[in-house]
Write a protein that holds these residues in place. Sequence first.
Motif, PDB file in Angstrom:
ATOM      1  N   UNK A   1      -0.411  40.421  40.410  1.00  0.00           N
ATOM      2  CA  UNK A   1      -1.341  40.055  39.461  1.00  0.00           C
ATOM      3  C   UNK A   1      -2.380  39.501  39.676  1.00  0.00           C
ATOM      4  N   UNK A   2      -3.880  39.848  39.562  1.00  0.00           N
ATOM      5  CA  UNK A   2      -5.079  39.463  40.135  1.00  0.00           C
ATOM      6  C   UNK A   2      -5.996  38.826  38.894  1.00  0.00           C
ATOM      7  N   UNK A   3      -6.338  37.731  38.605  1.00  0.00           N
ATOM      8  CA  UNK A   3      -7.172  37.133  37.760  1.00  0.00           C
ATOM      9  C   UNK A   3      -8.400  36.415  38.364  1.00  0.00           C
ATOM     10  N   UNK A   4      -9.462  36.951  38.067  1.00  0.00           N
ATOM     11  CA  UNK A   4     -10.029  38.144  37.217  1.00  0.00           C
ATOM     12  C   UNK A   4      -9.572  39.660  37.677  1.00  0.00           C
ATOM     13  N   UNK A   5      -9.109  40.416  36.855  1.00  0.00           N
ATOM     14  CA  UNK A   5      -8.616  41.739  37.344  1.00  0.00           C
ATOM     15  C   UNK A   5      -9.822  42.440  37.602  1.00  0.00           C
TER      16      UNK A   5
ATOM     17  N   UNK B   1       2.873  36.019  43.821  1.00  0.00           N
ATOM     18  CA  UNK B   1       2.756  37.126  42.811  1.00  0.00           C
ATOM     19  C   UNK B   1       1.686  37.105  41.781  1.00  0.00           C
ATOM     20  N   UNK B   2       0.918  36.168  41.816  1.00  0.00           N
ATOM     21  CA  UNK B   2      -0.220  35.901  41.022  1.00  0.00           C
ATOM     22  C   UNK B   2      -1.568  35.273  41.863  1.00  0.00           C
ATOM     23  N   UNK B   3      -2.594  35.888  41.805  1.00  0.00           N
ATOM     24  CA  UNK B   3      -3.864  35.239  42.477  1.00  0.00           C
ATOM     25  C   UNK B   3      -4.899  34.844  41.251  1.00  0.00           C
ATOM     26  N   UNK B   4      -5.141  33.677  41.333  1.00  0.00           N
ATOM     27  CA  UNK B   4      -6.429  33.332  40.367  1.00  0.00           C
ATOM     28  C   UNK B   4      -7.387  32.740  41.241  1.00  0.00           C
ATOM     29  N   UNK B   5      -8.735  33.221  40.770  1.00  0.00           N
ATOM     30  CA  UNK B   5      -9.895  32.697  41.867  1.00  0.00           C
ATOM     31  C   UNK B   5     -11.036  32.488  41.066  1.00  0.00           C
ATOM     32  N   UNK B   6     -11.866  31.587  41.196  1.00  0.00           N
ATOM     33  CA  UNK B   6     -13.537  31.549  40.767  1.00  0.00           C
ATOM     34  C   UNK B   6     -14.281  31.335  41.938  1.00  0.00           C
TER      35      UNK B   6
END
Length: 260
Positions: free
Chosen positions: A102-106, A69-74
């Motif tokens: 939710x996606x970060x960064x959006x 339910x949340x994706x974080x990536x760099x």
Amino acid sequence: LEIGTGSGLLAMMAARLGARQVTTCEAVTAIAATARAIVADNAFTPPVTVISKMSTGLEVGVDMDERADLLVSEILSSEFLGEGVLASIEDAKRRLLKPGARIIPARGSIQFALFGGADIEHNIRVDQVYGFDLSRFNAIVPRKHYISRNDLNIELLSEASSAFSFDFAGTDRFPVSERRTIEVPVRQAGRCCGVIQWIRLEMDDSHVFENHPAIKNPASGWQHCAYVFPATIEVLPGQIALIGAARNRTTPWFFFQGFK
Ligand SMILES: C[S@@+](CC[C@H](N)C(=O)[O-])C[C@H]1O[C@@H](n2cnc3c(N)ncnc32)[C@H](O)[C@@H]1O
């Protein structure tokens, strides 16, 4: 879910900040093994699971119990696109994330301005050297330079413009390529060498990171990219430069098209 474990830092931060379960994947085997050891050194509850795979090889039911339910990536290069971020996020949205995750960064964008100044020009072009005319050499040197030196004085001859923006949260499929002409008002007289490019990331509605060349960020792996025009151009305030911007899935490019 995190794409691109690297050191494991972002995954551990997510766990510390309350994620119930963290799965992070890393394409490079040696990096994944090192991150696994780092995570073990830092003994986490809930556990951070490091999977040694490309995100596009992850399978729900095998590598993760359910969609995230949340994706974080760099996974952004200095020119934003170089690590294949568009394909990775499209695939994750299609197969690995819950609807509305939710996606970060959006969101993020590729920013640029006209640049010049004697100091930088001296470093990216040759003309007269000890009385010898070397100017022909400019025709065969690379048109793109990574600027990693903070000591070079770079004059920004225009305000910042956005070349391309990417709404990770709101877009399921990005165009394979884009091309546009952008009107860029000159704000300062000078010898314009080309376009300097950087990145802007909107983590959410209130947190923004931008490695704008006028801001000295104390620590960032991102460099500024200079796209040098074939010849230096004298510019004056009030002129509007027409800058062509193009991108494919992994690289942006800029070129001078004239004045309006
Ligand atoms: C800048 S590092 C990430 C740093 C990391 N967030 C940290 O906290 O240290 C990017 C990493 O992502 C990996 N990577 C890029 N695209 C990937 C993908 N689609 N799947 C898995 N790994 C990926 C690269 O191999 C690289 O190690």
